[in-house]
Structures are given as C-alpha cells and as structure tokens.
Design a protein around this motif. Sequence first.
Motif, PDB file in Angstrom:
ATOM      1  N   SER A 147      33.941  -9.952 -21.500  1.00 47.83           N
ATOM      2  CA  SER A 147      32.936  -9.401 -22.414  1.00 47.83           C
ATOM      3  C   SER A 147      31.579  -9.383 -21.720  1.00 47.83           C
ATOM      4  O   SER A 147      31.319 -10.169 -20.801  1.00 47.83           O
ATOM      5  CB  SER A 147      32.871 -10.229 -23.701  1.00 47.83           C
ATOM      6  OG  SER A 147      32.386 -11.538 -23.448  1.00 47.83           O
ATOM      7  N   LEU A 200      40.647  -7.102 -36.325  1.00 46.93           N
ATOM      8  CA  LEU A 200      39.245  -7.097 -36.730  1.00 46.93           C
ATOM      9  C   LEU A 200      39.140  -6.694 -38.197  1.00 46.93           C
ATOM     10  O   LEU A 200      39.886  -5.830 -38.660  1.00 46.93           O
ATOM     11  CB  LEU A 200      38.440  -6.109 -35.875  1.00 46.93           C
ATOM     12  CG  LEU A 200      38.366  -6.403 -34.374  1.00 46.93           C
ATOM     13  CD1 LEU A 200      37.688  -5.251 -33.650  1.00 46.93           C
ATOM     14  CD2 LEU A 200      37.618  -7.704 -34.113  1.00 46.93           C
ATOM     15  N   GLU A 227      46.457  -5.611 -26.864  1.00 50.80           N
ATOM     16  CA  GLU A 227      46.120  -7.032 -27.021  1.00 50.80           C
ATOM     17  C   GLU A 227      46.236  -7.476 -28.473  1.00 50.80           C
ATOM     18  O   GLU A 227      46.129  -8.647 -28.785  1.00 50.80           O
ATOM     19  CB  GLU A 227      44.709  -7.315 -26.512  1.00 50.80           C
ATOM     20  CG  GLU A 227      43.593  -6.539 -27.207  1.00 50.80           C
ATOM     21  CD  GLU A 227      43.226  -5.283 -26.469  1.00 50.80           C
ATOM     22  OE1 GLU A 227      44.007  -4.320 -26.571  1.00 50.80           O
ATOM     23  OE2 GLU A 227      42.172  -5.248 -25.829  1.00 50.80           O
ATOM     24  N   GLU A 228      46.469  -6.501 -29.389  1.00 55.15           N
ATOM     25  CA  GLU A 228      46.661  -6.769 -30.813  1.00 55.15           C
ATOM     26  C   GLU A 228      45.533  -7.614 -31.400  1.00 55.15           C
ATOM     27  O   GLU A 228      45.756  -8.555 -32.165  1.00 55.15           O
ATOM     28  CB  GLU A 228      48.021  -7.429 -31.056  1.00 55.15           C
ATOM     29  CG  GLU A 228      49.181  -6.521 -30.670  1.00 55.15           C
ATOM     30  CD  GLU A 228      50.524  -7.074 -31.094  1.00 55.15           C
ATOM     31  OE1 GLU A 228      50.591  -8.267 -31.464  1.00 55.15           O
ATOM     32  OE2 GLU A 228      51.496  -6.316 -31.058  1.00 55.15           O
ATOM     33  N   LYS A 229      44.325  -7.261 -31.036  1.00 56.56           N
ATOM     34  CA  LYS A 229      43.147  -7.911 -31.599  1.00 56.56           C
ATOM     35  C   LYS A 229      42.966  -7.441 -33.033  1.00 56.56           C
ATOM     36  O   LYS A 229      42.949  -6.232 -33.312  1.00 56.56           O
ATOM     37  CB  LYS A 229      41.906  -7.557 -30.771  1.00 56.56           C
ATOM     38  CG  LYS A 229      40.598  -8.068 -31.350  1.00 56.56           C
ATOM     39  CD  LYS A 229      40.508  -9.586 -31.292  1.00 56.56           C
ATOM     40  CE  LYS A 229      39.158 -10.082 -31.801  1.00 56.56           C
ATOM     41  NZ  LYS A 229      39.037 -11.552 -31.756  1.00 56.56           N
ATOM     42  N   ARG A 265      36.944  -1.960 -25.416  1.00 52.13           N
ATOM     43  CA  ARG A 265      37.998  -2.063 -26.428  1.00 52.13           C
ATOM     44  C   ARG A 265      37.423  -2.203 -27.835  1.00 52.13           C
ATOM     45  O   ARG A 265      37.962  -1.670 -28.788  1.00 52.13           O
ATOM     46  CB  ARG A 265      38.905  -3.267 -26.131  1.00 52.13           C
ATOM     47  CG  ARG A 265      39.295  -3.436 -24.680  1.00 52.13           C
ATOM     48  CD  ARG A 265      40.180  -2.307 -24.204  1.00 52.13           C
ATOM     49  NE  ARG A 265      41.513  -2.380 -24.793  1.00 52.13           N
ATOM     50  CZ  ARG A 265      42.477  -1.480 -24.575  1.00 52.13           C
ATOM     51  NH1 ARG A 265      42.234  -0.437 -23.805  1.00 52.13           N
ATOM     52  NH2 ARG A 265      43.656  -1.611 -25.135  1.00 52.13           N
ATOM     53  N   TRP A 266      36.355  -2.947 -27.962  1.00 48.98           N
ATOM     54  CA  TRP A 266      35.606  -3.033 -29.217  1.00 48.98           C
ATOM     55  C   TRP A 266      34.237  -3.617 -28.915  1.00 48.98           C
ATOM     56  O   TRP A 266      34.000  -4.161 -27.823  1.00 48.98           O
ATOM     57  CB  TRP A 266      36.332  -3.862 -30.279  1.00 48.98           C
ATOM     58  CG  TRP A 266      36.422  -5.343 -30.043  1.00 48.98           C
ATOM     59  CD1 TRP A 266      35.534  -6.303 -30.436  1.00 48.98           C
ATOM     60  CD2 TRP A 266      37.472  -6.046 -29.349  1.00 48.98           C
ATOM     61  NE1 TRP A 266      35.963  -7.543 -30.038  1.00 48.98           N
ATOM     62  CE2 TRP A 266      37.151  -7.418 -29.379  1.00 48.98           C
ATOM     63  CE3 TRP A 266      38.651  -5.644 -28.721  1.00 48.98           C
ATOM     64  CZ2 TRP A 266      37.953  -8.384 -28.791  1.00 48.98           C
ATOM     65  CZ3 TRP A 266      39.458  -6.605 -28.140  1.00 48.98           C
ATOM     66  CH2 TRP A 266      39.112  -7.955 -28.172  1.00 48.98           C
ATOM     67  N   TYR A 308      31.162  -4.714 -36.292  1.00 46.13           N
ATOM     68  CA  TYR A 308      32.133  -4.197 -35.318  1.00 46.13           C
ATOM     69  C   TYR A 308      32.118  -2.677 -35.205  1.00 46.13           C
ATOM     70  O   TYR A 308      32.024  -1.949 -36.208  1.00 46.13           O
ATOM     71  CB  TYR A 308      33.551  -4.651 -35.681  1.00 46.13           C
ATOM     72  CG  TYR A 308      33.750  -6.139 -35.577  1.00 46.13           C
ATOM     73  CD1 TYR A 308      33.875  -6.763 -34.339  1.00 46.13           C
ATOM     74  CD2 TYR A 308      33.794  -6.933 -36.729  1.00 46.13           C
ATOM     75  CE1 TYR A 308      34.030  -8.144 -34.242  1.00 46.13           C
ATOM     76  CE2 TYR A 308      33.962  -8.306 -36.645  1.00 46.13           C
ATOM     77  CZ  TYR A 308      34.083  -8.899 -35.396  1.00 46.13           C
ATOM     78  OH  TYR A 308      34.235 -10.258 -35.302  1.00 46.13           O
ATOM     79  N   TYR A 347      33.487  -5.713 -25.354  1.00 45.38           N
ATOM     80  CA  TYR A 347      34.731  -6.364 -24.948  1.00 45.38           C
ATOM     81  C   TYR A 347      35.580  -5.376 -24.161  1.00 45.38           C
ATOM     82  O   TYR A 347      35.887  -4.278 -24.634  1.00 45.38           O
ATOM     83  CB  TYR A 347      35.502  -6.868 -26.172  1.00 45.38           C
ATOM     84  CG  TYR A 347      34.860  -8.070 -26.827  1.00 45.38           C
ATOM     85  CD1 TYR A 347      35.242  -9.369 -26.480  1.00 45.38           C
ATOM     86  CD2 TYR A 347      33.854  -7.915 -27.777  1.00 45.38           C
ATOM     87  CE1 TYR A 347      34.648 -10.470 -27.076  1.00 45.38           C
ATOM     88  CE2 TYR A 347      33.246  -9.009 -28.379  1.00 45.38           C
ATOM     89  CZ  TYR A 347      33.654 -10.292 -28.022  1.00 45.38           C
ATOM     90  OH  TYR A 347      33.050 -11.398 -28.603  1.00 45.38           O
TER      91      TYR A 347
END
Length: 269
Positions: free
Chosen positions: A195, A249, A245-247, A178-179, A221, A190
Amino acid sequence: MSTATNSPGLVVLAVDDEKAGMDELVTLLNGNRNVRRVLKADDATEALLVLAGDDEELAARKEAGMPVVDAVFADLDMPGLTGMELARVLAGFKPAPVLVFVTAHSHEAVAAFELGAVDYILKPAKQPRMDKSIERVLDKINSTGAAAAAPVPEQRDDEVIPVELAGTTKLVSRASVRWVEAQGDYARLYTADGSHLVRIPLAQLEERWEKAGFVRIHRSYLVPLSLITELRMGGSGYSVVIGHEEKVLPVSRRHTRELKDRLVRGAGP
C-alpha cells in the motif's frame, strides 16, 4: 493558436527545485510575448501532480483532447525523479506537451533529444536564447497541431501517481490499484505489492478516476468496477469482494443503488 479557454498564448510549466533557477526561468518565460501563463513545480513529483489537470483551465484542456500544458521547461538534476525520468513519463502522455530542458550541465544533451526534447538550454540563460526556444516550441506545436487538437473520443492512458517514500519517488500506475481507502486528507492506494499513502483526498481521486471505471462504494472506499467479483448482502448490509485476493469491503446504504446500477450496466451487452 488557442487554449481550451480560447485565450491566445502558451500555457507552460516550469520545473526547478532551486529557487534562484525557478525565479530566472519564470522571468524568462514571462518575458516572451507568446507565453500567457506560467505554472510552477518545485520538482518532478509536483510537476506530475500539476499535470494531473485539477486546475479548472487545465482540466478543460484535458477534456478537449489537448495537452494539459503546451510545454514543460524542466531542470535535469532534481531530488526524487530526475528531469530525464520526468521526460520518460511525459512521453507516455497522449497528447504530450513539448519538452525543453533548462540545465547547467551539457553532458546529457544527446540523451535529451533522444527523449524528444525540442531544445536544451544551458544556464544561465538570457532572454534571446529563451525566445529562440519558444520559437522551437511553437514550430513543434504547429507541425503536430497539438495546440489546436480537436476533441477526441474518450481514451485516457493509464495515470501515474508519484509516491514519496524515505526520499525515493515511486511511480504507481492507476491500473495496479486494487482499491483506495480514505485516511483524512490522504488516500491509501492498495496494490498487489503493498500500500502507498498519497496526499490526495479520496473525493479528488473519485472525480479524476470516474471515467477509468472507479466507483465510490463507501465514504472510505473507492474501487475499480472491473475488479468486483461479488456483491454480498449480510446482516449489516451490502459488501463487495475485490479480485483474486477476495478482499471484502463494505458498501454504504447511500452508494448501494448506484453500485447496483453500475454493475448491471457493466454486465450488459
């Protein structure tokens, strides 16, 4: 027959976790006139890192649509991923290197050939036996045209990253990431299920995954462009929202312009 650098001879990868076995394998491979270069990996996990193609010549072969190496000569019993598990990963490579097992055990020969191995050498091996195996490798390459593959349109299969955790090797697919966050000379991947820390600098992953749609948004990132759902502007600058998940960054000022351009191009027809 030629490699991506137009040098004749096979480029092969030897995989064995025992020093004596590795020394013997390398000696036999170098003893064949058709072998130009022998790369080494102490286990299957290291083999996958070699096959990622970061070496200049290997990267050139990969860009030319060729196998990263012409053949892999692997032991069966190794810590972490076994030779059989390595073979299953190699089967997903497009194009895949030719596979030969070199082992002290004969009981898995049938399974090895079912996985596409062209030969199964029992230890201790002698030069005539290795020479015969190299002939089978060449026959396989010549029958498929693998060593002289023409450049193909960009179409890379999902890369797999081996992750070591408490003596167990887990394979993390690039598509599940995801990132990615930089942590010194390491990177933390992640995914939806947690992770994973890998010993790969973020800059190296950025270069390797650029054509798969990953973009650097900050010195710390790396994210897949397809998972960015929002680009926000706040008092401290821009940020992005990643997936369901609306993370959130941060986006550094240095990377803002390129990110906007990539997002606009991605939204076009």
